[in-house]
Design a protein around this motif. Sequence first.
Motif, PDB file in Angstrom:
ATOM      1  N   ASP A   1      -1.183 -10.579  -4.295  1.00  0.00           N
ATOM      2  CA  ASP A   1      -0.440 -10.949  -3.087  1.00  0.00           C
ATOM      3  C   ASP A   1      -0.615  -9.919  -1.975  1.00  0.00           C
ATOM      4  O   ASP A   1      -0.657 -10.254  -0.790  1.00  0.00           O
ATOM      5  N   LEU A   2      -0.719  -8.650  -2.370  1.00  0.00           N
ATOM      6  CA  LEU A   2      -0.888  -7.577  -1.390  1.00  0.00           C
ATOM      7  C   LEU A   2      -2.341  -7.436  -0.935  1.00  0.00           C
ATOM      8  O   LEU A   2      -2.618  -6.750   0.052  1.00  0.00           O
TER       9      LEU A   2
ATOM     10  N   LEU B   1       9.669  -5.802  -5.266  1.00  0.00           N
ATOM     11  CA  LEU B   1       8.508  -4.963  -5.552  1.00  0.00           C
ATOM     12  C   LEU B   1       7.554  -4.934  -4.369  1.00  0.00           C
ATOM     13  O   LEU B   1       7.008  -3.894  -4.017  1.00  0.00           O
ATOM     14  N   ALA B   2       7.340  -6.081  -3.744  1.00  0.00           N
ATOM     15  CA  ALA B   2       6.432  -6.156  -2.605  1.00  0.00           C
ATOM     16  C   ALA B   2       6.941  -5.304  -1.453  1.00  0.00           C
ATOM     17  O   ALA B   2       6.157  -4.643  -0.764  1.00  0.00           O
ATOM     18  N   ALA B   3       8.249  -5.299  -1.240  1.00  0.00           N
ATOM     19  CA  ALA B   3       8.822  -4.488  -0.165  1.00  0.00           C
ATOM     20  C   ALA B   3       8.579  -3.006  -0.417  1.00  0.00           C
ATOM     21  O   ALA B   3       8.205  -2.257   0.501  1.00  0.00           O
ATOM     22  N   TYR B   4       8.771  -2.557  -1.665  1.00  0.00           N
ATOM     23  CA  TYR B   4       8.499  -1.159  -2.009  1.00  0.00           C
ATOM     24  C   TYR B   4       7.006  -0.852  -1.874  1.00  0.00           C
ATOM     25  O   TYR B   4       6.618   0.235  -1.421  1.00  0.00           O
TER      26      TYR B   4
ATOM     27  N   ALA C   1       5.023   2.002   0.268  1.00  0.00           N
ATOM     28  CA  ALA C   1       4.071   2.918  -0.356  1.00  0.00           C
ATOM     29  C   ALA C   1       2.735   2.881   0.379  1.00  0.00           C
ATOM     30  O   ALA C   1       2.057   3.913   0.523  1.00  0.00           O
ATOM     31  N   GLU C   2       2.347   1.707   0.854  1.00  0.00           N
ATOM     32  CA  GLU C   2       1.089   1.593   1.588  1.00  0.00           C
ATOM     33  C   GLU C   2       1.145   2.379   2.892  1.00  0.00           C
ATOM     34  O   GLU C   2       0.162   3.026   3.287  1.00  0.00           O
TER      35      GLU C   2
ATOM     36  N   LEU D   1      -0.573   7.550   5.745  1.00  0.00           N
ATOM     37  CA  LEU D   1      -0.275   8.885   6.256  1.00  0.00           C
ATOM     38  C   LEU D   1      -1.003   9.952   5.443  1.00  0.00           C
ATOM     39  O   LEU D   1      -1.522  10.938   5.991  1.00  0.00           O
ATOM     40  N   ASP D   2      -1.047   9.766   4.115  1.00  0.00           N
ATOM     41  CA  ASP D   2      -1.754  10.718   3.256  1.00  0.00           C
ATOM     42  C   ASP D   2      -3.221  10.835   3.657  1.00  0.00           C
ATOM     43  O   ASP D   2      -3.765  11.936   3.770  1.00  0.00           O
ATOM     44  N   LEU D   3      -3.863   9.682   3.867  1.00  0.00           N
ATOM     45  CA  LEU D   3      -5.287   9.700   4.185  1.00  0.00           C
ATOM     46  C   LEU D   3      -5.540  10.198   5.601  1.00  0.00           C
ATOM     47  O   LEU D   3      -6.581  10.809   5.868  1.00  0.00           O
TER      48      LEU D   3
END
Length: 223
Positions: free
Chosen positions: A120-121, A154-157, A161-162, A167-169
Amino acid sequence: MKISELSRRTGVPVASIKYFRRQGLLPAGRATAATLAEYGEEHAERLRLIKALTTLGGLSIAATREVLGAVDQAHTSEGALGAISYALPVPVAGQSPADPEEEAEAETAAGAEVAELLADLDWRTPATSPHVQGLTSALKELRRLDAQYAPGELAAYAKLAEAVARLDLERAAGLDDPVALAERAVIVFAICAPVFELLRRLAQENQVRRRVADAGTGPAAPA
């Protein structure tokens, strides 16, 4: 620079530098005499990465050797990041004992849930990823405790996270040298993850206090 100066610059004892060299983690210096060698900036960079992997990442010498080999062979920044990501320990939820039939049923259900979420993501994550397996184990334990998340939750979390991953990259943008990039990746994965978790807990504490204040009832959180 001599090995003593390399030690001062990196904070790595001379004995450890010699040990890393014997273990194949650090290239030999340029021989200037029978018992003397000169070291360059590339040795200092490699030592910083070794320290990050073994101290921050908690990797063994053997695992560190494998990561360094993968980093050396990586031709892109994404390859270096992938090598580090797969090498560092994967968070694993504690598991309660269960009979084999229940275990298999829970594994199947959790695996299907993870696969559906990733589809889905539209995330490009292979089923063989250790992170997929780690998430499956965590959701399996939540199911066992009857505390699983609904797919929408779960999709909202996952979307949050995405955003964090972007930001990490972005922090690694502009680092073309695989060794420097790998060192940054270890810092991001090993140190920033606990920082993010603490920010999450602080945010939860803030929300609890605000809701208690807005309701005007109930005990306040500890001061």
